[in-house]
Design a protein around this motif. Structure first.
Motif, PDB file in Angstrom:
ATOM      1  N   VAL A   1      14.487   0.585  13.681  1.00 40.30           N
ATOM      2  CA  VAL A   1      14.112   1.768  12.902  1.00 40.30           C
ATOM      3  C   VAL A   1      13.259   2.709  13.739  1.00 40.30           C
ATOM      4  N   TYR A   2      13.435   4.008  13.500  1.00 41.59           N
ATOM      5  CA  TYR A   2      12.534   5.031  14.013  1.00 41.59           C
ATOM      6  C   TYR A   2      12.462   6.119  12.953  1.00 41.59           C
ATOM      7  N   VAL A   3      11.271   6.459  12.526  1.00 46.01           N
ATOM      8  CA  VAL A   3      11.091   7.474  11.482  1.00 46.01           C
ATOM      9  C   VAL A   3       9.929   8.374  11.858  1.00 46.01           C
ATOM     10  N   ASN A   4      10.177   9.672  11.979  1.00 44.04           N
ATOM     11  CA  ASN A   4       9.058  10.605  12.126  1.00 44.04           C
ATOM     12  C   ASN A   4       9.233  11.809  11.203  1.00 44.04           C
ATOM     13  N   ASP A   5      10.139  11.681  10.212  1.00 41.16           N
ATOM     14  CA  ASP A   5      10.388  12.787   9.290  1.00 41.16           C
ATOM     15  C   ASP A   5       9.920  12.504   7.872  1.00 41.16           C
ATOM     16  N   GLY A   6       9.231  11.377   7.665  1.00 43.99           N
ATOM     17  CA  GLY A   6       8.707  11.079   6.339  1.00 43.99           C
ATOM     18  C   GLY A   6       9.602  10.265   5.441  1.00 43.99           C
ATOM     19  N   LEU A   7      10.765   9.813   5.923  1.00 40.50           N
ATOM     20  CA  LEU A   7      11.629   8.976   5.096  1.00 40.50           C
ATOM     21  C   LEU A   7      10.859   7.727   4.656  1.00 40.50           C
ATOM     22  N   PRO A   8      10.773   7.451   3.364  1.00 39.90           N
ATOM     23  CA  PRO A   8      10.032   6.255   2.919  1.00 39.90           C
ATOM     24  C   PRO A   8      10.845   4.985   3.147  1.00 39.90           C
ATOM     25  N   VAL A   9      10.417   4.176   4.094  1.00 42.50           N
ATOM     26  CA  VAL A   9      11.091   2.903   4.356  1.00 42.50           C
ATOM     27  C   VAL A   9      10.152   1.766   3.943  1.00 42.50           C
ATOM     28  N   PRO A  10      10.701   0.645   3.501  1.00 50.29           N
ATOM     29  CA  PRO A  10       9.850  -0.461   3.053  1.00 50.29           C
ATOM     30  C   PRO A  10       9.115  -1.106   4.217  1.00 50.29           C
ATOM     31  N   GLU A  11       7.930  -1.610   3.940  1.00 49.33           N
ATOM     32  CA  GLU A  11       7.162  -2.321   4.957  1.00 49.33           C
ATOM     33  C   GLU A  11       6.350  -3.407   4.281  1.00 49.33           C
ATOM     34  N   ASP A  12       5.980  -4.434   5.057  1.00 48.71           N
ATOM     35  CA  ASP A  12       5.158  -5.490   4.470  1.00 48.71           C
ATOM     36  C   ASP A  12       3.689  -5.130   4.621  1.00 48.71           C
ATOM     37  N   VAL A  13       2.825  -6.044   4.226  1.00 50.19           N
ATOM     38  CA  VAL A  13       1.398  -5.744   4.197  1.00 50.19           C
ATOM     39  C   VAL A  13       0.830  -5.495   5.586  1.00 50.19           C
ATOM     40  N   THR A  14       1.496  -5.986   6.639  1.00 53.46           N
ATOM     41  CA  THR A  14       1.021  -5.761   8.008  1.00 53.46           C
ATOM     42  C   THR A  14       1.503  -4.437   8.566  1.00 53.46           C
TER      43      THR A  14
ATOM     44  N   ASP B   1      -1.766 -10.522  -0.289  1.00 57.15           N
ATOM     45  CA  ASP B   1      -0.468 -10.308   0.359  1.00 57.15           C
ATOM     46  C   ASP B   1      -0.471 -10.869   1.770  1.00 57.15           C
ATOM     47  N   ARG B   2      -1.600 -10.732   2.465  1.00 52.69           N
ATOM     48  CA  ARG B   2      -1.673 -11.260   3.828  1.00 52.69           C
ATOM     49  C   ARG B   2      -1.573 -12.778   3.821  1.00 52.69           C
ATOM     50  N   GLU B   3      -2.207 -13.409   2.840  1.00 49.58           N
ATOM     51  CA  GLU B   3      -2.136 -14.865   2.754  1.00 49.58           C
ATOM     52  C   GLU B   3      -0.713 -15.333   2.498  1.00 49.58           C
ATOM     53  N   ALA B   4       0.038 -14.513   1.737  1.00 51.90           N
ATOM     54  CA  ALA B   4       1.413 -14.900   1.403  1.00 51.90           C
ATOM     55  C   ALA B   4       2.391 -14.568   2.518  1.00 51.90           C
ATOM     56  N   ASN B   5       1.924 -13.810   3.517  1.00 53.66           N
ATOM     57  CA  ASN B   5       2.809 -13.386   4.591  1.00 53.66           C
ATOM     58  C   ASN B   5       2.952 -14.494   5.622  1.00 53.66           C
ATOM     59  N   ALA B   6       4.151 -15.085   5.715  1.00 50.73           N
ATOM     60  CA  ALA B   6       4.343 -16.263   6.569  1.00 50.73           C
ATOM     61  C   ALA B   6       5.112 -15.938   7.846  1.00 50.73           C
TER      62      ALA B   6
ATOM     63  N   LEU C   1      -9.309   5.432  -0.756  1.00 51.53           N
ATOM     64  CA  LEU C   1      -8.505   5.161  -1.949  1.00 51.53           C
ATOM     65  C   LEU C   1      -7.104   5.750  -1.801  1.00 51.53           C
ATOM     66  N   GLU C   2      -7.013   6.957  -1.248  1.00 52.40           N
ATOM     67  CA  GLU C   2      -5.687   7.550  -1.062  1.00 52.40           C
ATOM     68  C   GLU C   2      -4.825   6.687  -0.149  1.00 52.40           C
ATOM     69  N   HIS C   3      -5.419   6.185   0.934  1.00 51.13           N
ATOM     70  CA  HIS C   3      -4.675   5.300   1.835  1.00 51.13           C
ATOM     71  C   HIS C   3      -4.235   4.035   1.105  1.00 51.13           C
ATOM     72  N   ALA C   4      -5.154   3.459   0.321  1.00 53.06           N
ATOM     73  CA  ALA C   4      -4.835   2.218  -0.391  1.00 53.06           C
ATOM     74  C   ALA C   4      -3.695   2.426  -1.371  1.00 53.06           C
ATOM     75  N   GLN C   5      -3.656   3.604  -2.006  1.00 51.69           N
ATOM     76  CA  GLN C   5      -2.630   3.873  -3.010  1.00 51.69           C
ATOM     77  C   GLN C   5      -1.302   4.283  -2.388  1.00 51.69           C
ATOM     78  N   GLN C   6      -1.241   4.357  -1.060  1.00 51.65           N
ATOM     79  CA  GLN C   6       0.014   4.650  -0.370  1.00 51.65           C
ATOM     80  C   GLN C   6       0.604   3.409   0.292  1.00 51.65           C
ATOM     81  N   THR C   7      -0.085   2.267   0.185  1.00 53.47           N
ATOM     82  CA  THR C   7       0.433   1.045   0.798  1.00 53.47           C
ATOM     83  C   THR C   7       1.610   0.516   0.002  1.00 53.47           C
ATOM     84  N   TYR C   8       2.463  -0.201   0.693  1.00 49.17           N
ATOM     85  CA  TYR C   8       3.639  -0.764   0.034  1.00 49.17           C
ATOM     86  C   TYR C   8       3.228  -1.777  -1.030  1.00 49.17           C
TER      87      TYR C   8
END
Length: 487
Positions: A338-351, A135-140, A93-100
């Motif tokens: 992009v490269y992030v290893n410091d926790g900066l929240p960047v947007p991502e799609d469902v994949t 979201d995966r179905e909508a991802n084209a 659940l924690e993982h699910a609630q952290q998804t974009y």
């Protein structure tokens, strides 16, 4: 090569939530309270509570003490398996609630307490799974390419974007060519090519889909004209072409293989242009002086601003114990690299893909475009859901528009960088759409159903990649080129 022996040191990618649950499980099994276990291992019960809740990573010595106090091995504590069904549900659940997908809804996450039943958790998880499926179905987007790119990005993040075997190879090649210090010259690059049996030839008729072509039969590397202003890119292109031979690359068998090879040749070129030993010495001194700056690093080695920025991501976490992020963004905020290893929240799609996503309007990478004077870097602090970050952004132009290059670090590390005294500060709540994506209620009410924009569709998104061993490259064009130059 024999497989590496298993390590007892904590993996940087260990799931802290799972680790916390396993510690709690074994503590309860021994009938110990937090304070009682804390007394046995020499820390406060409140500190153990943070660890058990996945909010703090324990040191190896503390893990060893906890293992001894609970009569288990360190390997048992750091196992990736949840200790029981309840823990597995809470972690999922924690993982699910952290998804974009969930975060952009702007609704508060479910706080799990002892009163929340397992059945309730399963129901909520089922809703999250359905949200992800839709979201995966909508991802084209091209699924294979995005998945491969995401997997490679995450793999490099796990390695701190550092490849020691290529660092060593580059230092050896530079030493063999007689390079000792300063900017790498075109002459030295030519000598490095000669040692591999290649001649560098500059031509005006390279196929549009290629950056260089290597003629393996005749020992030639064809490059664009040497009159390109600055010539920084020509050194890199030549080094990349050589890297294929040095790294023993074969024609790629998948898109993932193609991306991995491209990353390795880019990495090799960067290692040659900014050698590890000299680069680390420069950065360590700048950190000691509290005067880290991309522009100084760039000028010291005669490379582009982007090359210097990316090279910092290779060296600073590994050698300076400093986590950071790098962004190249277009003028409309689209992430290009992009490269992030410091926790900066960047947007991502469902994949999990990031490239092409739109950055928050309040990020430094976008605010920098608003300045009148762009000859110097734009410095900014940004408060985000992931913490406060300091960033330095430089803008530039190219044939198809403007772009920005950003390097940033968490607030605590800003003290080592030039520009830390800036008073420019912004706040970002993205991916909550109320931050910068949705219009205000008043504006929305005034214009809803009264506007009809005509979207600018980029024609390249409809253009299929030419088929062949190398994605995006027309083999006919390549072979026709080689025929012309071997008449």
């Amino acid at each position: 090569m024999s497989p590496a022996a298993p390590s007892t040191t904590p993996n940087p990618r260990i799931e802290l939530k799972t680790l916390g649950h396993r510690i709690r499980h074994h503590r309860v099994a021994k009938d110990l309270t937090l304070d009682e276990l804390g007394a046995l291992v020499g820390v406060a019960g409140s500190q153990l509570s943070l660890i058990e809740n996945g909010k703090r990573e324990p040191k190896l010595t503390l893990l060893q003490s906890i293992a001894e106090a609970t009569d288990v091995s360190v390997g048992d504590l750091i196992s990736s398996e949840p200790p029981n069904r309840r823990a597995a549900l809470e972690i999922a659940l924690e993982h699910a609630q952290q998804t974009y997908s969930f975060l952009q809804l702007g609704i508060p996450p479910l706080k799990v307490t002892k009163g929340v039943t397992d059945e309730a958790l399963e129901t909520v998880l089922g809703l999250h799974q359905e949200l992800q499926r839709r979201d995966r179905e909508a991802n084209a987007t091209p699924e294979e390419a995005r998945r491969a790119n995401t997997e490679l990005r995450l793999r490099m993040r796990d390695r701190n974007n550092y490849l020691p075997e290529i660092e060593t190879l580059a230092e050896e090649q530079l030493a063999a060519a007689g390079h000792k210090r300063g900017a790498l010259t075109h002459r030295t690059v030519s000598l490095m090519a000669e040692r591999l049996g290649f001649e560098l030839i500059y031509v005006n008729d390279l196929p549009a889909s290629t950056r260089s072509i290597t003629d393996l039969a005749n020992g030639r590397i064809y490059l664009p004209p040497a009159s390109i202003p600055g010539g920084h890119g020509l050194r890199s292109m030549a080094l990349q072409a050589m890297a294929h031979r040095l790294l023993g690359h074969k024609p790629p068998t998948s898109y993932a293989d193609f991306l991995a090879q491209r990353l390795e040749i880019n990495y090799y070129a960067a290692c040659c242009l900014i050698p590890e030993t000299a680069g680390v010495d420069f950065l360590k001194q700048a950190k000691k002086d509290r005067n880290l700056a991309v522009e100084d690093f760039r000028d010291a080695f005669g490379v582009t601003h982007e090359a210097a920025s990316m090279r910092m991501t290779n060296l600073m976490t590994q050698h300076l114990d400093m986590r950071l992020h790098f962004l190249r963004a277009g003028s409309e905020g689209q992430i290009e690299r992009v490269y992030v290893n410091d926790g900066l929240p960047v947007p991502e799609d469902v994949t999990g893909a990031v490239e092409g996503q739109i950055l928050c309007r309040n990020f430094s990478a976008r605010r920098a475009f608003e300045r009148q004077n762009r000859t110097t870097e734009h410095y900014q602090y940004t408060d985000t859901p992931g913490g406060t970050f300091w960033c330095a952004t430089q803008t530039g132009t190219r044939d198809h528009g403007e772009y920005s290059i950003t390097v940033g670090v968490p607030f605590d590390d800003a003290r080592f960088w030039r520009g830390r005294e800036t008073t420019k500060r912004e706040a970002s709540n993205c991916p909550d759409e109320s931050c910068c994506r949705k219009p205000s209620p008043d504006v929305s009410a005034r214009w809803s159903q009264k506007a009809w924009p005509s979207a600018r569709v980029h024609t390249h998104i409809f253009s299929p990649l030419p088929r062949g061993n190398f994605p995006g490259v027309s083999e006919r064009d390549v072979f026709d080129f080689l025929e012309r130059h071997n008449d």
